[in-house]
Structures are given as structure tokens and as C-alpha cells.
Design a protein around this motif. Structure first.
Motif, PDB file in Angstrom:
ATOM      1  N   MET A 165       1.210  -1.198  -0.130  1.00  0.00           N
ATOM      2  CA  MET A 165       0.001   0.132   0.108  1.00  0.00           C
ATOM      3  C   MET A 165       0.541   1.664   0.084  1.00  0.00           C
ATOM      4  N   LYS A 166       0.574   1.879  -0.910  1.00  0.00           N
ATOM      5  CA  LYS A 166       1.545   3.295  -0.297  1.00  0.00           C
ATOM      6  C   LYS A 166       1.041   4.484   0.136  1.00  0.00           C
ATOM      7  N   LEU A 167       1.848   4.236   0.979  1.00  0.00           N
ATOM      8  CA  LEU A 167       1.439   5.724   2.553  1.00  0.00           C
ATOM      9  C   LEU A 167       2.343   6.872   2.294  1.00  0.00           C
ATOM     10  N   CYS A 168       1.805   7.946   3.256  1.00  0.00           N
ATOM     11  CA  CYS A 168       2.309   9.130   3.025  1.00  0.00           C
ATOM     12  C   CYS A 168       2.328   9.136   4.844  1.00  0.00           C
ATOM     13  N   ILE A 169       3.421  10.033   5.843  1.00  0.00           N
ATOM     14  CA  ILE A 169       2.942   9.988   6.496  1.00  0.00           C
ATOM     15  C   ILE A 169       3.746  11.598   6.639  1.00  0.00           C
ATOM     16  N   ILE A 170       3.043  12.608   7.162  1.00  0.00           N
ATOM     17  CA  ILE A 170       3.266  13.920   7.532  1.00  0.00           C
ATOM     18  C   ILE A 170       4.253  14.192   8.972  1.00  0.00           C
ATOM     19  N   GLY A 171       4.974  14.565   8.893  1.00  0.00           N
ATOM     20  CA  GLY A 171       5.647  15.042  10.190  1.00  0.00           C
ATOM     21  C   GLY A 171       6.048  13.817  10.291  1.00  0.00           C
ATOM     22  N   THR A 172       8.029  14.123  10.730  1.00  0.00           N
ATOM     23  CA  THR A 172       8.866  12.961  10.843  1.00  0.00           C
ATOM     24  C   THR A 172       9.611  13.035  11.832  1.00  0.00           C
ATOM     25  N   GLY A 173       8.477  13.164  12.925  1.00  0.00           N
ATOM     26  CA  GLY A 173       9.022  13.071  14.069  1.00  0.00           C
ATOM     27  C   GLY A 173       9.738  11.328  14.608  1.00  0.00           C
ATOM     28  N   TYR A 174       8.765  11.634  16.479  1.00  0.00           N
ATOM     29  CA  TYR A 174       9.168  10.681  17.016  1.00  0.00           C
ATOM     30  C   TYR A 174       8.100   8.948  16.224  1.00  0.00           C
ATOM     31  N   VAL A 175       7.080   9.537  16.296  1.00  0.00           N
ATOM     32  CA  VAL A 175       5.944   9.118  16.456  1.00  0.00           C
ATOM     33  C   VAL A 175       5.960   8.701  14.354  1.00  0.00           C
ATOM     34  N   GLY A 176       6.268   9.781  13.818  1.00  0.00           N
ATOM     35  CA  GLY A 176       6.765   9.541  12.348  1.00  0.00           C
ATOM     36  C   GLY A 176       7.685   8.970  11.365  1.00  0.00           C
ATOM     37  N   LEU A 177       8.027   9.202  12.313  1.00  0.00           N
ATOM     38  CA  LEU A 177       9.248   8.103  11.435  1.00  0.00           C
ATOM     39  C   LEU A 177       9.205   6.560  12.022  1.00  0.00           C
ATOM     40  N   THR A 178       9.502   6.585  13.261  1.00  0.00           N
ATOM     41  CA  THR A 178       9.341   5.536  13.051  1.00  0.00           C
ATOM     42  C   THR A 178       8.020   4.642  12.774  1.00  0.00           C
ATOM     43  N   THR A 179       6.886   5.213  12.701  1.00  0.00           N
ATOM     44  CA  THR A 179       6.173   4.966  11.703  1.00  0.00           C
ATOM     45  C   THR A 179       6.646   4.547  11.039  1.00  0.00           C
ATOM     46  N   GLY A 180       6.713   5.255  10.201  1.00  0.00           N
ATOM     47  CA  GLY A 180       7.180   4.968   8.588  1.00  0.00           C
ATOM     48  C   GLY A 180       8.614   3.616   8.860  1.00  0.00           C
ATOM     49  N   ALA A 181       8.885   3.384  10.061  1.00  0.00           N
ATOM     50  CA  ALA A 181      10.244   2.788   9.084  1.00  0.00           C
ATOM     51  C   ALA A 181       9.233   1.449   9.572  1.00  0.00           C
ATOM     52  N   CYS A 182       8.468   1.209  10.451  1.00  0.00           N
ATOM     53  CA  CYS A 182       7.615  -0.286  10.511  1.00  0.00           C
ATOM     54  C   CYS A 182       6.622  -0.544   9.646  1.00  0.00           C
ATOM     55  N   PHE A 183       6.031   0.395   8.690  1.00  0.00           N
ATOM     56  CA  PHE A 183       5.013   0.624   7.866  1.00  0.00           C
ATOM     57  C   PHE A 183       5.691   0.276   6.466  1.00  0.00           C
ATOM     58  N   ALA A 184       7.303   0.037   6.607  1.00  0.00           N
ATOM     59  CA  ALA A 184       8.328  -0.287   5.078  1.00  0.00           C
ATOM     60  C   ALA A 184       8.765  -1.173   5.560  1.00  0.00           C
ATOM     61  N   GLU A 185       8.366  -2.035   6.857  1.00  0.00           N
ATOM     62  CA  GLU A 185       9.236  -3.002   7.046  1.00  0.00           C
ATOM     63  C   GLU A 185       8.462  -4.326   6.737  1.00  0.00           C
ATOM     64  N   VAL A 186       7.320  -4.209   6.767  1.00  0.00           N
ATOM     65  CA  VAL A 186       6.813  -4.887   6.310  1.00  0.00           C
ATOM     66  C   VAL A 186       5.768  -5.018   4.937  1.00  0.00           C
ATOM     67  N   GLY A 187       6.738  -3.787   4.330  1.00  0.00           N
ATOM     68  CA  GLY A 187       6.130  -4.180   3.169  1.00  0.00           C
ATOM     69  C   GLY A 187       5.522  -2.796   2.105  1.00  0.00           C
ATOM     70  N   HIS A 188       4.961  -1.802   3.313  1.00  0.00           N
ATOM     71  CA  HIS A 188       4.144  -0.782   2.588  1.00  0.00           C
ATOM     72  C   HIS A 188       5.148   0.616   1.744  1.00  0.00           C
ATOM     73  N   ASP A 189       5.387   0.565   0.951  1.00  0.00           N
ATOM     74  CA  ASP A 189       5.835   1.995  -0.156  1.00  0.00           C
ATOM     75  C   ASP A 189       4.709   2.927   0.837  1.00  0.00           C
ATOM     76  N   VAL A 190       6.580   3.798   1.629  1.00  0.00           N
ATOM     77  CA  VAL A 190       6.159   5.270   2.364  1.00  0.00           C
ATOM     78  C   VAL A 190       6.877   6.065   2.137  1.00  0.00           C
ATOM     79  N   THR A 191       6.055   7.371   1.906  1.00  0.00           N
ATOM     80  CA  THR A 191       7.381   8.628   1.682  1.00  0.00           C
ATOM     81  C   THR A 191       6.561   9.239   3.166  1.00  0.00           C
ATOM     82  N   CYS A 192       7.647   9.570   3.805  1.00  0.00           N
ATOM     83  CA  CYS A 192       7.622  10.674   4.965  1.00  0.00           C
ATOM     84  C   CYS A 192       8.042  11.710   4.404  1.00  0.00           C
ATOM     85  N   VAL A 193       7.132  12.981   4.862  1.00  0.00           N
ATOM     86  CA  VAL A 193       7.464  14.622   5.420  1.00  0.00           C
ATOM     87  C   VAL A 193       7.426  15.046   6.492  1.00  0.00           C
ATOM     88  N   ASP A 194       8.195  16.038   6.159  1.00  0.00           N
ATOM     89  CA  ASP A 194       8.284  17.155   7.727  1.00  0.00           C
ATOM     90  C   ASP A 194       9.297  17.881   6.732  1.00  0.00           C
TER      91      ASP A 194
END
Ligand SMILES: NC(=O)C1=CN([C@@H]2O[C@H](COP(=O)(O)OP(=O)(O)OC[C@H]3O[C@@H](n4cnc5c(N)ncnc54)[C@H](O)[C@@H]3O)[C@@H](O)[C@H]2O)C=CC1
Ligand SMILES: O=C(O)[C@H]1O[C@H](OP(=O)(O)OP(=O)(O)OC[C@H]2O[C@@H](n3ccc(=O)[nH]c3=O)[C@H](O)[C@@H]2O)[C@H](O)[C@@H](O)[C@@H]1O
Length: 429
Positions: free
Chosen positions: A1-30
Motif C-alpha cells: 500500500m502507498k502511504l504518506c506520513i506528514i511529520g517525521t518526528g518520534y512517531v512519524g519516523l518510527t511508524t514510517g520505518a515499521c510500515f516500510a518493514e512490513v512491505g508498504h511503500d512509505v513517503t515521510c514528509v517534514d
């Protein structure tokens, strides 16, 4: 699934990395250009166990990327997560301007159906406002859904908590976005609770407030333990083994801090007030927390008498172990109180010293925890880092003017400390 996370702080960065780890396509924005540049260059803006490896692995695999452009992230993704700050205002209510601004920006660049998911901790009814805002500012008049998906990770254990969550909460206004949300979380194999927007938002504030309440409860019990010679750790164990109570969050200490509990408690009290309910129970939780720090400082001044020109060694600056975060840290607050009394401070933290220097420039920073005690009139344990249990106590005793330790986190055994020749004062024991 293609996901975007706006705010790459404690929550955004860790969530983004874990979503990517399970196979999603993640764009983190800050919108912090320096942070995005650092991440693009392979650097890390925060310390979180296991995160750096996860980020590097998923960037290399092409599943995770960083940008400053919301338009780029929204364009590329079906689901847009909001993970920006929700800091407190002076009256305790929440500053929702970051959320509102991002909602407008998302709306401005939406050209097809999107699921907009709020992950930031927000007051109940924020999702409804986000939906109204997007409707108002979406020039392309495309369909969208707003979802509340609160985050329950703990700093210091963020990757572990995200990969193995107790539950996933999904608050919706209609069933339409539910299959998409289920697909995102399916790889995590956790129970999923689907509810309405307002319930999801309340679950988050109610959970954090309950955990804070549990800590204040055991801190109040610690006062009774001190008055009777009982041991708060044994009381907590005896209580916690009842599975209805549970053993976690019953560590007495110098009170809770961090960027979430204090602000979320104030916010919840404020929301309740706006809804016509005086949440006195939570006001008491705040009062016990503030008094716990006062009592600890008094313990130090009662023993050392005058602090002016005394040297105190402080172990721990982060608001808890396993993090470099010093936002609203009780350890920093304690240092400030000791400095105000005229003490000189020699301080150490395994990870938080770079961030602490910016907020506590008056202290002397010591690289090796075993050098802190040199010439000190007392040692203070302010953060529950496991590594402090390995302190060379014999060496510390020899280099201090007098071996006195104030242990705000109950890391050592009182009987053993006395046997080793220390004057040892902890909390509720
Ligand atoms: N830190 C934690 O352990 C947890 C935090 N939360 C909640 O998550 C939310 C975020 O918290 P943290 O990640 O700790 O905050 P943070 O301050 O670490 O990160 C927020 C990021 O958002 C960025 N940002 C701000 N405005 C922006 C904009 N307009 N466009 C793009 N980026 C923008 C900031 O530059 C920053 O990098 C808060 O509501 C917090 O209460 C929830 C659970 C755990
Ligand atoms: O909303 C949030 O931001 C997060 O807030 C807390 O996580 P966090 O602030 O990272 O840290 P905690 O482990 O909860 O500790 C908070 C404070 O309470 C103190 N604490 C914790 C537990 C305890 O038994 N005693 C105690 O004094 C810690 O030292 C620390 O100062 C919650 O535990 C998370 O579930 C939540 O997602």
C-alpha cells in the motif's frame, strides 16, 4: 500500500520505518529541511533502539523515502497519516494549529480519493474538524475519508511497540476506509478495534491519563510506605500480580514526565471542562506528580542541609531510559531545582547529553558515568537507565566527600547499599 506520513518526528519516523518493514511503500514528509536533509544523507535525528538499522534497510530497499513536499507525498499515496506535534497552550488546552495547517495543505493538493488518518494525539472532535477543513479547502472536490488512528508506542521501545502492538484503534465516520486500514495493519497481526471517530480520540486520552493515574497512585502509596517502613516495590508486586491490576506502571519514583503524559493530562482536563465536567480525579493525579518531585528535593535538602556550593552528581537526564528525549524530563526539572538552591552539578546520561546541553547549560557534563562521583557531596539517580545498576559503587564511594546516594528510581537494594557503607535514600522504601 502507498502511504504518506506528514511529520517525521518520534512517531512519524518510527511508524514510517515499521510500515516500510512490513512491505508498504512509505513517503515521510517534514517541513524541517535540515531534518529531511539529515535523513536523506543517512543520518538520524533521534535515538531509538533498532530504528537506525530499520530506516537504512528500508531506504536501501526503495520502500522508504524522505521529502519536504506534502504535495509529492499526497500525490504518491492513497493513505495520508498526520503525525505533527499537538503541543500544549499556556491554559493547558491543545495547540491544533499544526493539524489544521496540514489538513489545509493536504486538501489543497488532493486530486483523487484519499484516506486522511490522524495519528497525532488530539482532543475528541478534532477528526470532525479535520473533515470539515478538508471539505472546505479541497478545490478538486474529490472524495476522502478521515480516520482516527491513535498511536500507543512508548519512546525507547517504539520499534518493538509498533511491530507488536497490543491493539490497533481505528475510528471512522463511515465503513468505507475500514478495508484499507485493515490491509495496512494486517501484517502486524494485532487485534483491531473499529469504532467511531470520537471514541477513538477518547481512547487515546483516556489511556494516557489512566497510565499517569496508575503512576500517581503508586507514588501516593510510596508516601505511606515511607511512613511505615514498608517497601513500595513489594507492595506494587503484590498488587500487580492480580491480573486485573497488572504489574506495569507501578514503579514509584520522582514522578512522570516526557512530551506526552503531562500535556495529555492537561488537555484531557481542559476538554472535560469544555464538555461541562470537572475532572478532579485527574487534577489530583497532576498534584501528586508535582508533590512527588517536591518531596524528593526535600529529601535531598533535609540530608545535605545547605546546597549552596555543594557538588551533586546526577545520573540520568532523559525523561526515561532508552531515549535521548529530554522534553519535560523530571531529571532536568530536578537538576534545575538543585541549581536554584546553589548546588554545582556533575551530570551524565548515556544518550541524552547532546540534547540536555541545550536546556541545561549550567551543568558540567561527564562522559563516563563512573567519573561523575569525583568530589561530589552526593549522588542522585534521576533516570531509570539499566546501565546505572552497573555503576562502580566502590570507586564512587572512595572519590566522594561522603557516600550519600538519593535514588529517585529505586535501582539499588537498600540493604546492600547500607552494607557497602552508603547513606542511601530511595522512594517508598
Ligand atoms: N513521542 C511519543 O512517544 C508519542 C507521541 N504521540 C503524539 O504524536 C504526535 C507527534 O509527536 P512526536 O512525534 O513526538 O513529535 P515530534 O516533535 O518528534 O515530531 C513532529 C514532526 O512534525 C514536523 N512538522 C511540524 N509541522 C509540520 C508541517 N506543517 N508539515 C510537515 N511536518 C511538520 C516537525 O518538524 C517534527 O519533525 C503528537 O500529537 C504526540 O502527542 C503519540 C504517541 C507517542
Ligand atoms: O502518547 C504517548 O506519547 C505515549 O506516552 C507514554 O509513553 P512515553 O511517554 O514514551 O513513556 P512512558 O514509558 O509511558 O513513561 C512516561 C513517564 O512515566 C514515568 N514512569 C513510567 C512508568 C512507571 O511505572 N513509573 C514512572 O514513573 C517514566 O519514567 C516517564 O517519565 C505511553 O506509555 C505510551 O503508550 C503513549 O503512546
Amino acid at each position: 500500500m502507498k502511504l504518506c506520513i506528514i511529520g517525521t518526528g518520534y512517531v512519524g519516523l518510527t511508524t514510517g520505518a515499521c510500515f516500510a518493514e512490513v512491505g508498504h511503500d512509505v513517503t515521510c514528509v517534514d517541513n524541517d529541511e535540515a531534518k529531511v536533509a539529515l535523513l536523506q544523507a543517512g543520518g538520524m535525528p533521534i535515538y531509538e533502539p533498532g530504528l537506525e538499522e530499520l530506516v537504512h534497510k528500508n531506504v536501501a530497499a526503495g520502500r522508504l523515502r524522505f521529502t519536504t513536499s506534502i504535495a509529492e507525498g499526497v500525490e504518491r499515496s492513497l493513505v495520508v497519516f498526520i503525525a505533527v506535534p499537538t503541543p500544549p497552550l499556556p491554559d493547558g488546552s491543545v495547540d491544533l494549529s499544526y493539524i489544521e495547517k496540514v489538513a489545509r495543505e493536504i486538501a489543497g493538493c488532493m486530486t483523487s480519493y484519499k484516506v486522511v488518518v490522524d495519528k497525532s494525539t488530539v482532543p475528541v472532535r478534532t477528526g470532525e474538524k479535520v473533515a470539515e477543513t478538508i471539505r472546505r479547502y479541497c478545490r478538486a472536490r474529490v472524495d476522502f475519508d478521515v480516520v482516527s488512528n491513535p498511536e500507543f508506542l512508548r519512546e525507547g521501545y517504539a520499534v518493538e511497540d509498533l511491530m507488536h502492538p497490543d491493539r490497533i484503534v481505528i475510528g471512522v465516520q463511515s465503513p468505507r476506509p475500514v478495508p484499507v486500514m485493515r490491509e495496512i495493519y494486517e501484517p502486524f497481526r494485532a487485534p483491531i478495534i473499529v469504532t467511531d471517530l470520537n471514541s477513538a480520540e477518547l481512547i487515546k486520552h483516556a489511556s494516557n491519563s489512566f497510565l499517569a493515574l496508575k503512576i500517581s497512585y503508586i507514588n501516593a502509596i510510596s508516601i505511606l510506605c515511607e511512613a511505615t517502613g514498608a517497601n513500595v516495590q513489594e507492595v506494587a508486586l503484590g498488587m500487580g500480580m492480580d491480573h486485573r491490576i497488572g504489574r506495569e506502571f507501578l514503579q514509584a519514583g520522582i514522578g512522570f514526565g516526557g512530551s506526552c503524559f503531562p500535556k495529555d493530562l492537561s488537555a484531557f482536563i481542559k476538554i472535560a471542562e469544555q464538555l461541562g465536567y470537572d475532572f478532579r480525579l485527574l487534577k489530583e493525579v497532576q498534584r501528586i506528580n508535582a508533590e512527588q518531585m517536591d518531596r524528593f528535593v526535600k529529601k535531598i535538602t533535609d540530608t545535605l542541609w545547605v546546597l549552596k556550593d555543594k557538588t551533586i552528581g546526577v545520573l540520568g537526564l532523559a525523561f526515561k531510559q532508552n531515549t535521548d528525549d529530554v522534553r519535560m524530563s523530571p531529571a532536568i526539572e530536578l537538576c534545575r531545582r538543585l541549581l536554584k538552591e546553589g548546588a554545582r552539578l556533575r551530570v551524565h546520561d548515556p544518550k541524552a547529553m547532546p540534547k540536555a546541553r541545550a536546556v541545561l547549560p549550567e551543568a558540567t557534563y561527564i562522559e563516563d558515568m563512573n567519573d561523575v562521583a569525583e568530589g561530589c557531596d552526593a549522588l542522585v539517580i534521576a533516570t531509570e537507565w539499566e546501565i546505572f545498576k552497573k555503576l562502580d559503587l566502590e570507586r564512587a564511594r572512595r572519590v566522594m566527600t561522603h557516600p550519600i546516594m538519593f535514588d529517585g528510581r529505586n535501582l539499588f537494594d537498600p540493604r546492600e547499599m547500607e552494607r557497602l557503607g552508603w547513606i542511601y535514600k530511595s522512594v517508598g522504601r
